[in-house]
Design a protein around this motif. Structure first.
Motif, short mmCIF file in Angstrom:
data_model
loop_
_atom_site.label_atom_id
_atom_site.label_comp_id
_atom_site.label_asym_id
_atom_site.label_seq_id
_atom_site.Cartn_x
_atom_site.Cartn_y
_atom_site.Cartn_z
N THR A 1 0.42 15.10 -15.32
CA THR A 1 1.03 16.37 -15.72
C THR A 1 0.15 17.51 -15.21
O THR A 1 -0.70 17.31 -14.35
N TYR A 2 0.35 18.71 -15.74
CA TYR A 2 -0.38 19.88 -15.23
C TYR A 2 -0.40 20.97 -16.30
O TYR A 2 0.63 21.26 -16.91
N ARG A 3 -1.56 21.53 -16.53
CA ARG A 3 -1.64 22.69 -17.44
C ARG A 3 -1.47 23.94 -16.59
O ARG A 3 -2.24 24.19 -15.67
N SER A 4 -0.46 24.73 -16.89
CA SER A 4 -0.19 25.91 -16.07
C SER A 4 -1.19 27.03 -16.32
O SER A 4 -1.37 27.91 -15.49
N LYS A 5 -1.85 27.00 -17.48
CA LYS A 5 -2.88 27.99 -17.80
C LYS A 5 -4.27 27.41 -17.51
O LYS A 5 -4.39 26.28 -17.06
N GLY A 6 -5.28 28.20 -17.79
CA GLY A 6 -6.64 27.75 -17.56
C GLY A 6 -7.10 26.74 -18.60
O GLY A 6 -6.40 26.44 -19.56
N HIS A 7 -8.31 26.22 -18.39
CA HIS A 7 -8.86 25.25 -19.35
C HIS A 7 -8.92 25.85 -20.74
O HIS A 7 -8.54 25.23 -21.72
N SER A 8 -9.43 27.05 -20.85
CA SER A 8 -9.48 27.78 -22.12
C SER A 8 -9.17 29.24 -21.83
O SER A 8 -8.87 29.61 -20.69
N LYS A 9 -9.24 30.08 -22.84
CA LYS A 9 -8.84 31.47 -22.66
C LYS A 9 -9.78 32.26 -21.75
O LYS A 9 -9.42 33.33 -21.27
N SER A 10 -10.98 31.77 -21.51
CA SER A 10 -11.91 32.48 -20.63
C SER A 10 -11.81 32.03 -19.18
O SER A 10 -12.52 32.55 -18.32
N ASP A 11 -10.93 31.08 -18.90
CA ASP A 11 -10.81 30.47 -17.57
C ASP A 11 -9.84 31.27 -16.70
O ASP A 11 -8.66 31.39 -17.02
N LYS A 12 -10.33 31.80 -15.57
CA LYS A 12 -9.50 32.60 -14.66
C LYS A 12 -8.84 31.74 -13.57
O LYS A 12 -8.16 32.28 -12.70
N ARG A 13 -9.07 30.43 -13.60
CA ARG A 13 -8.41 29.48 -12.68
C ARG A 13 -8.72 29.78 -11.21
O ARG A 13 -7.88 29.55 -10.34
N GLU A 14 -9.92 30.25 -10.91
CA GLU A 14 -10.27 30.57 -9.53
C GLU A 14 -10.47 29.33 -8.68
O GLU A 14 -10.58 29.43 -7.45
N TYR A 15 -10.53 28.17 -9.28
CA TYR A 15 -10.71 26.90 -8.56
C TYR A 15 -9.38 26.31 -8.09
O TYR A 15 -9.36 25.25 -7.47
N ARG A 16 -8.25 26.97 -8.42
CA ARG A 16 -6.93 26.47 -8.03
C ARG A 16 -6.25 27.49 -7.12
O ARG A 16 -6.47 28.69 -7.25
N THR A 17 -5.40 26.99 -6.23
CA THR A 17 -4.65 27.89 -5.36
C THR A 17 -3.31 28.23 -5.99
O THR A 17 -2.77 27.45 -6.78
N LYS A 18 -2.75 29.37 -5.62
CA LYS A 18 -1.43 29.76 -6.09
C LYS A 18 -0.37 28.79 -5.58
O LYS A 18 0.62 28.50 -6.27
N GLU A 19 -0.58 28.27 -4.39
CA GLU A 19 0.37 27.31 -3.82
C GLU A 19 0.45 26.06 -4.69
O GLU A 19 1.54 25.54 -4.97
N GLU A 20 -0.71 25.56 -5.13
CA GLU A 20 -0.73 24.39 -5.99
C GLU A 20 -0.01 24.66 -7.30
O GLU A 20 0.81 23.85 -7.75
N GLU A 21 -0.30 25.81 -7.90
CA GLU A 21 0.33 26.15 -9.17
C GLU A 21 1.85 26.29 -9.01
O GLU A 21 2.61 25.84 -9.87
N ASN A 22 2.29 26.89 -7.91
CA ASN A 22 3.73 27.06 -7.67
C ASN A 22 4.43 25.71 -7.48
O ASN A 22 5.57 25.52 -7.93
N GLN A 23 3.75 24.78 -6.82
CA GLN A 23 4.33 23.45 -6.62
C GLN A 23 4.55 22.74 -7.95
O GLN A 23 5.59 22.10 -8.16
N TRP A 24 3.61 22.88 -8.85
CA TRP A 24 3.75 22.24 -10.16
C TRP A 24 4.77 22.95 -11.04
O TRP A 24 5.43 22.32 -11.87
N GLN A 25 4.93 24.26 -10.85
CA GLN A 25 5.95 24.99 -11.62
C GLN A 25 7.35 24.49 -11.30
O GLN A 25 8.25 24.52 -12.16
N LEU A 26 7.54 24.00 -10.09
CA LEU A 26 8.83 23.42 -9.71
C LEU A 26 9.09 22.11 -10.45
O LEU A 26 10.24 21.66 -10.51
N LYS A 27 8.03 21.52 -10.99
CA LYS A 27 8.16 20.27 -11.75
C LYS A 27 8.10 20.52 -13.26
O LYS A 27 7.81 19.61 -14.03
N ASP A 28 8.39 21.73 -13.67
CA ASP A 28 8.32 22.10 -15.09
C ASP A 28 9.10 21.08 -15.94
O ASP A 28 10.27 20.81 -15.67
N PRO A 29 8.47 20.50 -16.96
CA PRO A 29 9.11 19.44 -17.74
C PRO A 29 10.35 19.88 -18.50
O PRO A 29 11.30 19.10 -18.66
N ILE A 30 10.39 21.14 -18.95
CA ILE A 30 11.56 21.61 -19.70
C ILE A 30 12.74 21.81 -18.75
O ILE A 30 13.88 21.46 -19.07
#
Length: 328
Positions: free
Chosen positions: A245-274
């Motif tokens: 699966t995939y967490r669309s937000k950061g690890h915690s509230k202080s996480d800016k997700r700079e270690y992930r690319t927008k492309e990766e996040e967008n690809q997983w959003q297409l697989k949204d479970p709902i």
């Protein structure tokens, strides 16, 4: 027979309606937690599971009230599905006396003995030995209870993971190790932290079955979990399920997700479970879009109601410091 989505758990259409509502409750709950945290109404820290709704609902819905569960610091979703009242959960996050832990546990330490929830855990891998202990208790007392142990991918490198799997195998315990592999342990990609392609392979080292599934597809989660629960309940021992699966937000509230690319996040959003669940229900002609919108609206209103009630509760004070802490 009532029409329904094909599944090995014997679920009927009414079950899927309830599960769909639960997924939206989880989504709205965590979205509101994010907003409330930013507004300074929730303190400490919090971890969101937006994007992981199918793993929680597809597995937790199959548990009985007499079954037990341990979960992680990212445990809101699992807790909601196990049956804990959302108002009490929100009250806990607000630091209210009416919270699940009297306002002293916060987001990472919600527990609820009434629903068999043995607790979220701020310690990575901390739930493994608790789950094994509960499973051993159920076995010794000859109960039919099973234990669902939720954990993240990063925790599979902890010693508690390996020790617990070993004991569960030796004693043939009724426990399911459910790994929510959201691809990252904090900021570390799991494929850089282990040298095997599938975490489920680790179960084979201890002599029991491991299975990797699409954690964003509630049907796959339901089917794999139903088999594992039946096996555990019938005295056939543990199973490890790795749900991708995939967490669309950061690890915690202080996480800016700079270690992930927008492309990766967008690809997983297409697989949204709902969205996938909606597509399956509509393509099977089991529900209408109007029905889905109504259930979505009802789910949002239930979360808003929980917030409204929780905010009105009495705050924890310094005088409460030592209450509900020590066993009498």
């Amino acid at each position: 027979m009532e029409p329904s989505l094909p599944n090995q758990a014997g679920l009927i259409l009414d079950d899927f309606k309830k599960m769909y509502r639960l997924m939206w409750q989880i989504r709205f709950f965590d979205e509101q937690v994010e907003t409330l945290f930013a507004a300074g109404k929730i303190h400490g820290t919090t971890h969101l599971s937006i994007g992981q709704e199918a793993t929680a609902v597809g597995s937790g819905y199959l548990l009985k009230p007499t079954d037990y569960m341990t979960t992680t610091h990212r445990g809101h979703a699992n807790t909601i599905v196990k049956g804990t009242d959302m108002t009490k959960m929100m009250a806990e996050l607000f630091g209210k006396k009416g919270g699940t832990n009297h306002g002293k546990g916060g987001s990472m330490h919600i527990a609820d003995s009434d629903t068999g929830n043995l607790g979220s855990n701020g310690i990575v891998g901390g739930g493994y030995p608790i789950a094994v202990g509960a499973a051993l208790t159920a076995q010794m007392e000859k109960k039919s209870s099973v234990v669902m142990c939720y954990a993240g991918d990063g925790s599979t490198n902890e010693g508690s993971f390996h020790e617990s799997l070993n004991l569960a195998s030796i004693w043939n315990l009724p426990v399911i190790f459910f790994i929510e592999n959201n691809q990252y342990g904090m900021s570390s990609p799991i494929n850089q932290m282990v040298n095997i392609p599938l975490l489920s392979k680790r179960a084979e080292s201890y002599g029991f079955e491991g299975k990797t599934i699409d954690g964003n597809n509630w049907l796959e989660v339901i089917n794999a979990t139903s088999v594992a629960i039946k096996k555990a309940r019938n005295g056939k021992g543990p199973t490890l399920i790795e749900a991708l699966t995939y967490r669309s937000k950061g690890h915690s509230k202080s996480d800016k997700r700079e270690y992930r690319t927008k492309e990766e996040e967008n690809q997983w959003q297409l697989k949204d479970p709902i969205l996938l669940a909606e597509k399956q229900l509509l393509e099977a002609k089991l529900v209408s879009e109007d029905e889905l919108n109504l259930w979505k609206k009802e789910s949002k209103e239930s979360v808003q109601s929980a917030i409204y009630k929780a905010e009105k509760m009495e705050d924890v004070t310094l005088a409460d410091l030592e209450t509900n802490v020590y066993a009498k």
